[in-house]
Motif scaffolding. Structure first.
Motif, PDB file in Angstrom:
ATOM      1  N   CYS A   1      22.785 -29.328 -20.245  1.00  0.00           N
ATOM      2  CA  CYS A   1      23.438 -28.448 -21.217  1.00  0.00           C
ATOM      3  C   CYS A   1      22.425 -27.445 -21.764  1.00  0.00           C
ATOM      4  O   CYS A   1      21.279 -27.792 -22.060  1.00  0.00           O
ATOM      5  CB  CYS A   1      24.024 -29.282 -22.353  1.00  0.00           C
ATOM      6  SG  CYS A   1      24.829 -28.302 -23.636  1.00  0.00           S
ATOM      7  N   SER A   2      22.838 -26.187 -21.904  1.00  0.00           N
ATOM      8  CA  SER A   2      21.952 -25.116 -22.359  1.00  0.00           C
ATOM      9  C   SER A   2      21.670 -25.141 -23.857  1.00  0.00           C
ATOM     10  O   SER A   2      20.821 -24.387 -24.332  1.00  0.00           O
ATOM     11  CB  SER A   2      22.544 -23.755 -21.983  1.00  0.00           C
ATOM     12  OG  SER A   2      22.533 -23.603 -20.585  1.00  0.00           O
TER      13      SER A   2
ATOM     14  N   TYR B   1      32.315 -24.501 -20.381  1.00  0.00           N
ATOM     15  CA  TYR B   1      31.921 -23.096 -20.542  1.00  0.00           C
ATOM     16  C   TYR B   1      30.618 -22.827 -19.802  1.00  0.00           C
ATOM     17  O   TYR B   1      29.596 -23.475 -20.037  1.00  0.00           O
ATOM     18  CB  TYR B   1      31.761 -22.765 -22.024  1.00  0.00           C
ATOM     19  CG  TYR B   1      31.486 -21.307 -22.272  1.00  0.00           C
ATOM     20  CD1 TYR B   1      32.515 -20.384 -22.263  1.00  0.00           C
ATOM     21  CD2 TYR B   1      30.200 -20.865 -22.497  1.00  0.00           C
ATOM     22  CE1 TYR B   1      32.272 -19.038 -22.477  1.00  0.00           C
ATOM     23  CE2 TYR B   1      29.940 -19.520 -22.716  1.00  0.00           C
ATOM     24  CZ  TYR B   1      30.984 -18.612 -22.709  1.00  0.00           C
ATOM     25  OH  TYR B   1      30.735 -17.281 -22.909  1.00  0.00           O
ATOM     26  N   MET B   2      30.666 -21.892 -18.868  1.00  0.00           N
ATOM     27  CA  MET B   2      29.490 -21.455 -18.134  1.00  0.00           C
ATOM     28  C   MET B   2      29.540 -19.936 -18.062  1.00  0.00           C
ATOM     29  O   MET B   2      30.623 -19.347 -17.952  1.00  0.00           O
ATOM     30  CB  MET B   2      29.481 -22.038 -16.719  1.00  0.00           C
ATOM     31  CG  MET B   2      29.398 -23.551 -16.694  1.00  0.00           C
ATOM     32  SD  MET B   2      29.182 -24.233 -15.037  1.00  0.00           S
ATOM     33  CE  MET B   2      30.792 -23.937 -14.323  1.00  0.00           C
TER      34      MET B   2
ATOM     35  N   TYR C   1      27.309 -25.407 -20.529  1.00  0.00           N
ATOM     36  CA  TYR C   1      27.369 -26.240 -21.734  1.00  0.00           C
ATOM     37  C   TYR C   1      28.217 -27.482 -21.496  1.00  0.00           C
ATOM     38  O   TYR C   1      29.221 -27.436 -20.772  1.00  0.00           O
ATOM     39  CB  TYR C   1      27.944 -25.431 -22.893  1.00  0.00           C
ATOM     40  CG  TYR C   1      27.084 -24.241 -23.243  1.00  0.00           C
ATOM     41  CD1 TYR C   1      26.049 -24.361 -24.162  1.00  0.00           C
ATOM     42  CD2 TYR C   1      27.279 -23.013 -22.633  1.00  0.00           C
ATOM     43  CE1 TYR C   1      25.235 -23.279 -24.464  1.00  0.00           C
ATOM     44  CE2 TYR C   1      26.469 -21.923 -22.929  1.00  0.00           C
ATOM     45  CZ  TYR C   1      25.448 -22.070 -23.845  1.00  0.00           C
ATOM     46  OH  TYR C   1      24.636 -21.000 -24.131  1.00  0.00           O
ATOM     47  N   CYS C   2      27.834 -28.578 -22.134  1.00  0.00           N
ATOM     48  CA  CYS C   2      28.601 -29.827 -22.068  1.00  0.00           C
ATOM     49  C   CYS C   2      29.941 -29.637 -22.801  1.00  0.00           C
ATOM     50  O   CYS C   2      30.187 -28.589 -23.380  1.00  0.00           O
ATOM     51  CB  CYS C   2      27.794 -30.962 -22.705  1.00  0.00           C
ATOM     52  SG  CYS C   2      27.573 -30.782 -24.495  1.00  0.00           S
ATOM     53  N   GLY C   3      30.770 -30.657 -22.780  1.00  0.00           N
ATOM     54  CA  GLY C   3      32.082 -30.563 -23.417  1.00  0.00           C
ATOM     55  C   GLY C   3      32.027 -30.188 -24.888  1.00  0.00           C
ATOM     56  O   GLY C   3      32.739 -29.307 -25.352  1.00  0.00           O
TER      57      GLY C   3
ATOM     58  N   ILE D   1      33.015 -26.026 -26.459  1.00  0.00           N
ATOM     59  CA  ILE D   1      33.966 -25.653 -27.518  1.00  0.00           C
ATOM     60  C   ILE D   1      33.292 -24.698 -28.499  1.00  0.00           C
ATOM     61  O   ILE D   1      33.859 -23.663 -28.865  1.00  0.00           O
ATOM     62  CB  ILE D   1      34.483 -26.915 -28.247  1.00  0.00           C
ATOM     63  CG1 ILE D   1      35.330 -27.755 -27.291  1.00  0.00           C
ATOM     64  CG2 ILE D   1      35.269 -26.546 -29.500  1.00  0.00           C
ATOM     65  CD1 ILE D   1      35.629 -29.149 -27.781  1.00  0.00           C
ATOM     66  N   GLU D   2      32.062 -25.007 -28.902  1.00  0.00           N
ATOM     67  CA  GLU D   2      31.332 -24.146 -29.835  1.00  0.00           C
ATOM     68  C   GLU D   2      31.082 -22.770 -29.225  1.00  0.00           C
ATOM     69  O   GLU D   2      31.243 -21.748 -29.888  1.00  0.00           O
ATOM     70  CB  GLU D   2      29.993 -24.799 -30.204  1.00  0.00           C
ATOM     71  CG  GLU D   2      30.146 -26.074 -30.999  1.00  0.00           C
ATOM     72  CD  GLU D   2      28.836 -26.840 -31.134  1.00  0.00           C
ATOM     73  OE1 GLU D   2      27.787 -26.350 -30.672  1.00  0.00           O
ATOM     74  OE2 GLU D   2      28.880 -27.945 -31.703  1.00  0.00           O
ATOM     75  N   GLN D   3      30.690 -22.735 -27.948  1.00  0.00           N
ATOM     76  CA  GLN D   3      30.403 -21.455 -27.289  1.00  0.00           C
ATOM     77  C   GLN D   3      31.661 -20.598 -27.155  1.00  0.00           C
ATOM     78  O   GLN D   3      31.607 -19.387 -27.294  1.00  0.00           O
ATOM     79  CB  GLN D   3      29.773 -21.680 -25.912  1.00  0.00           C
ATOM     80  CG  GLN D   3      28.353 -22.180 -25.986  1.00  0.00           C
ATOM     81  CD  GLN D   3      27.445 -21.209 -26.718  1.00  0.00           C
ATOM     82  OE1 GLN D   3      27.459 -20.011 -26.461  1.00  0.00           O
ATOM     83  NE2 GLN D   3      26.662 -21.725 -27.632  1.00  0.00           N
ATOM     84  N   ARG D   4      32.791 -21.240 -26.878  1.00  0.00           N
ATOM     85  CA  ARG D   4      34.050 -20.475 -26.790  1.00  0.00           C
ATOM     86  C   ARG D   4      34.395 -19.849 -28.137  1.00  0.00           C
ATOM     87  O   ARG D   4      34.849 -18.715 -28.203  1.00  0.00           O
ATOM     88  CB  ARG D   4      35.178 -21.376 -26.317  1.00  0.00           C
ATOM     89  CG  ARG D   4      35.164 -21.591 -24.835  1.00  0.00           C
ATOM     90  CD  ARG D   4      36.477 -22.167 -24.318  1.00  0.00           C
ATOM     91  NE  ARG D   4      36.412 -22.317 -22.898  1.00  0.00           N
ATOM     92  CZ  ARG D   4      35.960 -23.404 -22.271  1.00  0.00           C
ATOM     93  NH1 ARG D   4      35.549 -24.443 -22.963  1.00  0.00           N
ATOM     94  NH2 ARG D   4      35.932 -23.458 -20.964  1.00  0.00           N
TER      95      ARG D   4
END
Length: 95
Positions: A24-25, A44-45, A59-61, A65-68
């Motif tokens: 995860c980034s 999300y990638m 990013y992990c699950g 969500i946070e990145q979206r």
């Protein structure tokens, strides 16, 4: 993003320890996953070009969500900024 870790880590999605995994980034997150498993799970990638270099993030699950949410907020900011610029442009034409 850190390099691909081949046959070292277990995919948090399929739970197999074969092939290459991304980490995860998000800083300090240790969750790893196969790129194909992440895609199939809807994580999300993204990839963006910085000069002549492509920067890949995944990013992990939890962090997907946070990145979206961040992405949606940035898109709204861009939309309103462009809308305001357009309104000012039109007003200049009318004057």
């Amino acid at each position: 993003m850190e390099g691909l870790l081949k046959d070292k880590d277990t995919c948090s999605i399929c739970h197999r320890r074969v092939g290459a995994c991304f980490k995860c980034s998000t800083a300090n997150c240790q969750i790893t996953f196969h790129p194909s498993c992440a895609r199939d799970a809807g994580l999300y990638m993204n990839t963006k070009r910085i000069g002549n270099v492509l920067q890949h993030k995944a990013y992990c699950g939890k962090h997907s969500i946070e990145q979206r949410k961040v992405r949606v907020a940035l898109n709204w900011v861009r939309f309103f900024t462009l809308s305001a610029d357009f309104i000012w442009f039109c007003m200049d034409l009318l004057i």
